[in-house]
Design an enzyme around this catalytic site. Structure first.
Site, mmCIF file in Angstrom:
data_model
loop_
_atom_site.group_PDB
_atom_site.id
_atom_site.type_symbol
_atom_site.label_atom_id
_atom_site.label_comp_id
_atom_site.label_asym_id
_atom_site.label_seq_id
_atom_site.Cartn_x
_atom_site.Cartn_y
_atom_site.Cartn_z
ATOM 1 N N ASP A 1 0.830 -1.218 0.000
ATOM 2 C CA ASP A 1 0.000 0.000 0.000
ATOM 3 C C ASP A 1 0.862 1.264 0.000
ATOM 4 O O ASP A 1 0.362 2.367 -0.192
ATOM 5 C CB ASP A 1 -0.963 -0.003 1.192
ATOM 6 C CG ASP A 1 -0.228 -0.219 2.509
ATOM 7 O OD1 ASP A 1 0.554 0.660 2.907
ATOM 8 O OD2 ASP A 1 -0.430 -1.278 3.144
ATOM 9 N N THR B 1 1.393 -9.255 5.496
ATOM 10 C CA THR B 1 0.069 -9.716 5.900
ATOM 11 C C THR B 1 0.239 -10.676 7.074
ATOM 12 O O THR B 1 1.353 -10.957 7.514
ATOM 13 C CB THR B 1 -0.592 -10.466 4.728
ATOM 14 O OG1 THR B 1 0.393 -11.356 4.178
ATOM 15 C CG2 THR B 1 -1.039 -9.544 3.630
ATOM 16 N N ASP B 2 -0.882 -11.221 7.552
ATOM 17 C CA ASP B 2 -0.810 -12.258 8.584
ATOM 18 C C ASP B 2 -0.111 -13.490 7.996
ATOM 19 O O ASP B 2 0.001 -13.614 6.781
ATOM 20 C CB ASP B 2 -2.231 -12.653 9.035
ATOM 21 C CG ASP B 2 -2.906 -11.509 9.790
ATOM 22 O OD1 ASP B 2 -2.257 -10.476 9.985
ATOM 23 O OD2 ASP B 2 -4.066 -11.667 10.170
ATOM 24 N N ASP C 1 6.733 -5.573 6.365
ATOM 25 C CA ASP C 1 5.363 -5.051 6.490
ATOM 26 C C ASP C 1 4.445 -6.044 5.797
ATOM 27 O O ASP C 1 4.024 -5.847 4.665
ATOM 28 C CB ASP C 1 5.318 -3.661 5.834
ATOM 29 C CG ASP C 1 3.936 -3.039 5.913
ATOM 30 O OD1 ASP C 1 3.001 -3.671 6.438
ATOM 31 O OD2 ASP C 1 3.792 -1.911 5.421
ATOM 32 N N GLY D 1 9.070 -11.805 -1.415
ATOM 33 C CA GLY D 1 10.083 -11.292 -0.489
ATOM 34 C C GLY D 1 10.966 -12.388 0.090
ATOM 35 O O GLY D 1 12.126 -12.148 0.435
ATOM 36 N N ASP E 1 7.099 -6.203 -2.874
ATOM 37 C CA ASP E 1 5.790 -6.798 -2.540
ATOM 38 C C ASP E 1 5.444 -7.810 -3.611
ATOM 39 O O ASP E 1 5.658 -7.564 -4.805
ATOM 40 C CB ASP E 1 4.700 -5.733 -2.443
ATOM 41 C CG ASP E 1 3.449 -6.268 -1.758
ATOM 42 O OD1 ASP E 1 3.148 -5.815 -0.637
ATOM 43 O OD2 ASP E 1 2.785 -7.156 -2.335
HETATM 44 N N1 SAM Z 1 -1.070 -3.125 7.595
HETATM 45 C C1 SAM Z 1 -1.054 -4.463 7.303
HETATM 46 C C2 SAM Z 1 -1.593 -5.381 8.344
HETATM 47 O O1 SAM Z 1 -2.722 -5.187 8.733
HETATM 48 O O2 SAM Z 1 -0.946 -6.318 8.757
HETATM 49 C C3 SAM Z 1 -0.057 -4.966 6.356
HETATM 50 C C4 SAM Z 1 -0.320 -4.378 5.032
HETATM 51 S S1 SAM Z 1 0.581 -4.664 3.590
HETATM 52 C C5 SAM Z 1 -0.777 -4.386 2.514
HETATM 53 C C6 SAM Z 1 0.956 -6.385 3.484
HETATM 54 C C7 SAM Z 1 1.548 -6.760 2.129
HETATM 55 O O3 SAM Z 1 2.342 -7.939 2.261
HETATM 56 C C8 SAM Z 1 0.535 -7.046 1.026
HETATM 57 O O4 SAM Z 1 0.605 -6.038 0.058
HETATM 58 C C9 SAM Z 1 0.962 -8.416 0.456
HETATM 59 O O5 SAM Z 1 0.867 -8.492 -0.956
HETATM 60 C C10 SAM Z 1 2.404 -8.496 0.945
HETATM 61 N N2 SAM Z 1 2.978 -9.846 0.991
HETATM 62 C C11 SAM Z 1 2.431 -10.980 1.475
HETATM 63 N N3 SAM Z 1 3.277 -12.019 1.312
HETATM 64 C C12 SAM Z 1 4.394 -11.534 0.694
HETATM 65 C C13 SAM Z 1 5.616 -12.127 0.255
HETATM 66 N N4 SAM Z 1 5.870 -13.431 0.392
HETATM 67 N N5 SAM Z 1 6.532 -11.306 -0.321
HETATM 68 C C14 SAM Z 1 6.310 -9.984 -0.486
HETATM 69 N N6 SAM Z 1 5.161 -9.391 -0.093
HETATM 70 C C15 SAM Z 1 4.215 -10.149 0.497
#
Ligand code: SAM
Length: 282
Positions: free
Chosen positions: A90, A162-163, A160, A142, A110
């Site tokens: 984001d 996701t879960d 940063d 990543g 990302d």
């Molecule tokens: N604020 C957030 C929260 O509530 O936890 C985190 C937001 S951010 C949008 C999380 C990002 O991690 C997403 O855009 C997702 O595409 C990315 N993501 C998930 N797995 C990933 C990976 N293996 N490598 C890179 N990015 C990843």
């Protein structure tokens, strides 16, 4: 969807909890190559983004999360010149990092370009500085990026993510954290989104153990509010290869914040007693 009495819920089944936000319109629903992406307009929280049914951010309160995922790590480093953000599609964390004049380059890695494209449409304030020549955006996994990155090449890593579901799972694992340790310079610092101690203490404990096993000298989980997350709070876990986390540089005058300040940073490093007890000597 349109109308003013629709609700979006995030359920944390294993904790028997559900959090809801009233929404007025569905702005986007997309099955990307990696996840289920939704954006809603809400009555009180501006726009709201979810990935795989998990609330990511709202326009109104995301500043807390993005400041806390960037400034503590940067202020704990003596001279943060190059920064890598894993996840963060984001671009809110990126925009906070770019406030620091001493930062010479920031790479954002990302996996899902669709998240950044959605931010451009529905969270334009977060992408406003993406054309800064110090910033570069890459769309790839990543975990793989970190595995292939040269040793001792980065000052600060910000995870940063996701879960730990779907593509985010590997970003919590020991192999990834060991790669982060290898890729950081000797005075390097990392911070990772590490969930809530009220909901996910076993995960936090595993995260600390994996960081300790990777060789990080000191680790602290900073607890801060996230009003649109079930449970209302989340942690960022800071770790450094050498030295002490409580050597904090004061924020430069030009860096405007709405949540972060040095006193708060210092206090949060102390950690609440129940977290110290649970995470203590890992
Ligand atoms: N604020 C957030 C929260 O509530 O936890 C985190 C937001 S951010 C949008 C999380 C990002 O991690 C997403 O855009 C997702 O595409 C990315 N993501 C998930 N797995 C990933 C990976 N293996 N490598 C890179 N990015 C990843």
């Amino acid at each position: 969807m349109s109308g003013n009495n629709q609700w979006v819920y995030e359920t944390v089944e294993e904790m028997g909890a559900r959090f809801g936000i009233r929404v007025t319109d569905k702005l986007l629903e997309e099955r990307t190559a990696y996840q289920h992406l939704e954006v809603y307009r809400t009555e009180h929280w501006g726009n709201l983004m979810l990935l795989d049914g998990v609330i990511m951010l709202s326009s109104v309160e995301n500043f807390v999360y993005h400041e806390m995922m960037s400034h503590p790590a940067l202020q704990s480093h003596a001279a943060p010149r190059n920064v890598v953000i894993i996840g963060g599609g984001d671009c809110g964390t990126l925009s906070e990092v770019l406030k620091h004049e001493e930062v010479e380059s920031v790479m954002q890695i990302d996996i899902d370009e669709a998240v950044t494209r959605a931010a451009e449409r529905f969270f334009p304030e977060l992408v406003a500085h993406n054309d800064d020549p110090r910033a570069s955006l890459h769309f790839e996994d990543g975990v793989a990026w970190m595995r292939n990155a040269p040793a001792g090449s980065v000052d600060v890593i910000i995870v940063d993510s996701t879960d730990p579901i779907g593509p985010g799972t590997g970003l919590f694992g020991p192999a990834f954290l060991a790669d982060c340790h290898r890729v950081l310079r000797d005075d390097g610092i990392m911070v990772g989104q590490s969930e809530s101690p009220f909901y996910h203490m076993p995960l936090m404990l595993d995260y600390h153990r994996a960081m300790a096993a990777a060789g990080f000298a000191e680790r602290r989980s900073l607890l801060f509010p996230q009003p649109v997350y079930p449970g209302g709070s989340i942690t960022g876990t800071l770790a450094r290869k050498t030295g002490r986390l409580d050597e904090i540089r004061p924020l430069a005058g030009g860096v405007a914040t709405r949540f972060y300040n040095t006193g708060l940073h210092r206090g949060l490093l102390e950690m609440p007693a129940f977290m110290r007890e649970a995470l203590g000597d890992v």
